[in-house]
Design a protein around this motif. Structure first.
Motif, PDB file in Angstrom:
ATOM      1  N   HIS A 257       1.917   1.238   4.110  1.00 53.26           N
ATOM      2  CA  HIS A 257       2.233   1.426   5.531  1.00 53.26           C
ATOM      3  C   HIS A 257       2.263   0.140   6.356  1.00 53.26           C
ATOM      4  O   HIS A 257       2.846   0.142   7.450  1.00 53.26           O
ATOM      5  CB  HIS A 257       1.225   2.377   6.179  1.00 53.26           C
ATOM      6  CG  HIS A 257       1.175   3.727   5.542  1.00 53.26           C
ATOM      7  ND1 HIS A 257       2.144   4.683   5.746  1.00 53.26           N
ATOM      8  CD2 HIS A 257       0.264   4.286   4.691  1.00 53.26           C
ATOM      9  CE1 HIS A 257       1.842   5.777   5.053  1.00 53.26           C
ATOM     10  NE2 HIS A 257       0.698   5.564   4.419  1.00 53.26           N
ATOM     11  N   LEU A 258       1.623  -0.939   5.900  1.00 55.43           N
ATOM     12  CA  LEU A 258       1.462  -2.113   6.754  1.00 55.43           C
ATOM     13  C   LEU A 258       2.301  -3.311   6.331  1.00 55.43           C
ATOM     14  O   LEU A 258       2.313  -4.330   7.032  1.00 55.43           O
ATOM     15  CB  LEU A 258      -0.019  -2.526   6.805  1.00 55.43           C
ATOM     16  CG  LEU A 258      -0.990  -1.462   7.312  1.00 55.43           C
ATOM     17  CD1 LEU A 258      -2.419  -1.988   7.259  1.00 55.43           C
ATOM     18  CD2 LEU A 258      -0.630  -1.039   8.731  1.00 55.43           C
ATOM     19  N   GLY A 259       2.937  -3.229   5.184  1.00 59.58           N
ATOM     20  CA  GLY A 259       3.783  -4.340   4.761  1.00 59.58           C
ATOM     21  C   GLY A 259       3.246  -5.174   3.630  1.00 59.58           C
ATOM     22  O   GLY A 259       3.783  -6.244   3.336  1.00 59.58           O
ATOM     23  N   GLY A 260       2.158  -4.745   2.980  1.00 64.95           N
ATOM     24  CA  GLY A 260       1.687  -5.458   1.802  1.00 64.95           C
ATOM     25  C   GLY A 260       0.417  -6.250   2.022  1.00 64.95           C
ATOM     26  O   GLY A 260      -0.292  -6.093   3.020  1.00 64.95           O
ATOM     27  N   PRO A 261       0.117  -7.154   1.083  1.00 62.91           N
ATOM     28  CA  PRO A 261      -1.154  -7.884   1.119  1.00 62.91           C
ATOM     29  C   PRO A 261      -1.273  -8.866   2.276  1.00 62.91           C
ATOM     30  O   PRO A 261      -2.382  -9.156   2.726  1.00 62.91           O
ATOM     31  CB  PRO A 261      -1.183  -8.618  -0.236  1.00 62.91           C
ATOM     32  CG  PRO A 261       0.251  -8.700  -0.660  1.00 62.91           C
ATOM     33  CD  PRO A 261       0.903  -7.464  -0.137  1.00 62.91           C
ATOM     34  N   GLY A 262      -0.145  -9.410   2.762  1.00 59.80           N
ATOM     35  CA  GLY A 262      -0.210 -10.369   3.859  1.00 59.80           C
ATOM     36  C   GLY A 262      -0.867  -9.802   5.100  1.00 59.80           C
ATOM     37  O   GLY A 262      -1.842 -10.380   5.621  1.00 59.80           O
ATOM     38  N   PRO A 263      -0.402  -8.672   5.628  1.00 53.80           N
ATOM     39  CA  PRO A 263      -1.054  -8.078   6.795  1.00 53.80           C
ATOM     40  C   PRO A 263      -2.507  -7.693   6.544  1.00 53.80           C
ATOM     41  O   PRO A 263      -3.358  -7.836   7.433  1.00 53.80           O
ATOM     42  CB  PRO A 263      -0.190  -6.850   7.091  1.00 53.80           C
ATOM     43  CG  PRO A 263       1.147  -7.192   6.530  1.00 53.80           C
ATOM     44  CD  PRO A 263       0.863  -8.005   5.310  1.00 53.80           C
TER      45      PRO A 263
END
Length: 437
Positions: A257-263
């Protein structure tokens, strides 16, 4: 301004003595190394051909001996000079982490080798942790103890954030083996600093009745204080569900939901920044009712689980994580101050060991059950369940009179095992500083 006046302004605070400075410097060094090493060890396992399950095994190999040897470490640290226990533990960590680095740099380490070396690191931490807390608490005294603990924790948290960022960059640039080598060197430097700690101001240890007798004495000290065992019991579960939410569910929500490990990494960094901010607040604020204020600040620990359950946009999650970091650091400093003023110096490490044991014992079980819980009730329900557990347990601990009534003192308790928790103190000593509160 005269040179004498300038020197006076530059003079260190009375509570920031030589031992405190050595302990703080050593903590900065080890946190710079260890946070990067946590990332490096996972990548070393993957680089050697392991999978996610192997990464979990290596992490568990460190946790199990840590839990098993904590009580022994606490009892030992109250029997012999604590700084010697710390130096010995640092030496063990230096050797085990150095061997791990050498294996990674020279070839492909076998899984059993990484498991064994990780376990040795856990043994070292089991002896180091209680000795370190007891040594820190005995290095400061008086009404400025809370400020000293806040600055120590701020330095440690800041070093941890920098260490994680530096470790990640170094892993990408030169590989995990060199990051593990840096961590081994950090343990060597920290151990050398701690070897110079002066314990001549502490009273000599009285001969005891053996290790088991010391453990029983520590248990009586622990169970005889309702505020102490109630909060440790609370955090035995709270820590477990927080770790399960952050370590298991958080990355899954970020992926979906948030865009992956970066966020998700940004959210975790915001939490770390919040802990530094919370420690900074506590350098100025002296809440009168230490544990009442501290326990109120545990309620926000439910917010990240709730935010992940929704799930909220990444900007909101970052704000939630920052607020949570601030609030939990207020609790942490309040807790250390309460321990410092209420527990006799010669029993600090044993009581600290029971605290550590209660805080860590259920964590492996919670992380192991997180997956089955998600399968049984769904991820969203599991996250809401984590939030509800935190709120209910924190509300329950506030029903304990000693938690609500324990007040800040202007002088430490000297050796009593059942000191009253609501002793009067001056209004001036209790007033928050700098307009906070």
């Amino acid at each position: 301004m005269t040179s004498a006046a300038a020197a006076s302004r530059l003079r260190r605070p009375a509570w920031a003595g030589r031992n405190y400075q050595l302990l703080t410097a050593a903590a900065i060094v080890t946190n710079l190394g260890s946070q990067g090493a946590l990332i490096a060890s996972a990548f070393a396992v993957l680089q050697s051909g392991g999978d996610g399950g192997d990464v979990g095994l290596v992490a568990a190999a460190r946790t199990v001996p840590l839990v098993l040897f904590l009580l022994v470490g606490g009892a030992l640290a109250d029997r012999i000079p604590r700084h010697r226990v710390m130096v010995a533990a640092n030496t063990l960590n230096f050797l085990s982490q150095g061997a791990f680095a050498l294996l990674v740099l020279t070839g492909t380490p076998a899984l059993w080798q990484m498991l064994a070396l990780s376990a040795l690191g856990g043994v070292g931490q089991a002896f180091f942790g209680p000795a370190s807390e007891g040594m820190l608490m005995s290095s400061v005294e008086g009404e400025e103890a809370g400020r000293a603990f806040a600055l120590y924790r701020m330095a440690m948290q800041g070093a941890g954030i920098g260490g994680a960022a530096l470790g990640g960059a170094l892993i990408a640039a030169v590989g995990p083996g060199w990051v593990l080598a840096v961590d081994a060197a950090a343990f060597a430097v920290a151990g050398a600093l701690r070897a110079f700690i002066d314990v001549t101001h502490l009273p000599p240890r009285e001969p005891g009745g053996g290790m088991l007798a010391d453990l029983r004495d520590g248990w009586r000290e622990f169970t005889g204080r309702p505020w102490l065992w109630a909060i440790v019991a609370q955090f035995s579960v709270v820590n477990a569900v927080v770790v399960a939410a952050d370590a298991v569910y958080g990355p899954l929500v970020a992926r979906d939901h948030l865009g992956g490990p970066g966020p998700w990494g940004l959210a975790l960094a915001a939490f770390g920044a919040g802990t530094v901010g919370g420690a900074l607040v506590m350098t100025r604020w002296k809440p009168r009712r230490l544990l009442f204020v501290g326990s109120l600040c545990v309620f926000p620990l439910a917010l990240p689980s709730a935010a992940l359950a929704v799930p909220v946009p990444i900007g909101v999650l970052v704000a939630v994580m920052f607020l949570t970091g601030v609030s939990i650091e207020v609790f942490g400093v309040s807790w250390m101050t309460a321990m410092h003023q209420e527990i006799p110096e010669e029993k600090l490490s044993r009581v600290s060991a029971y605290d550590w044991l209660g805080s860590l014992a259920v964590v492996p079980l919670a992380t192991a059950l997180a997956g089955p819980a998600e399968s049984a009730v769904g991820r969203t329900s599991a996250l809401w369940g984590c939030a509800v557990v935190i709120v209910v347990l924190t509300a329950a601990v506030l029903t304990v009179p000693d938690v609500r009534n324990l007040r800040r003192r202007t002088a430490p308790v000297a050796g009593a095992t059942a000191a009253p928790v609501a002793a009067p103190v001056s209004a001036d000593a209790e007033r928050p500083l700098g307009g906070l509160g």
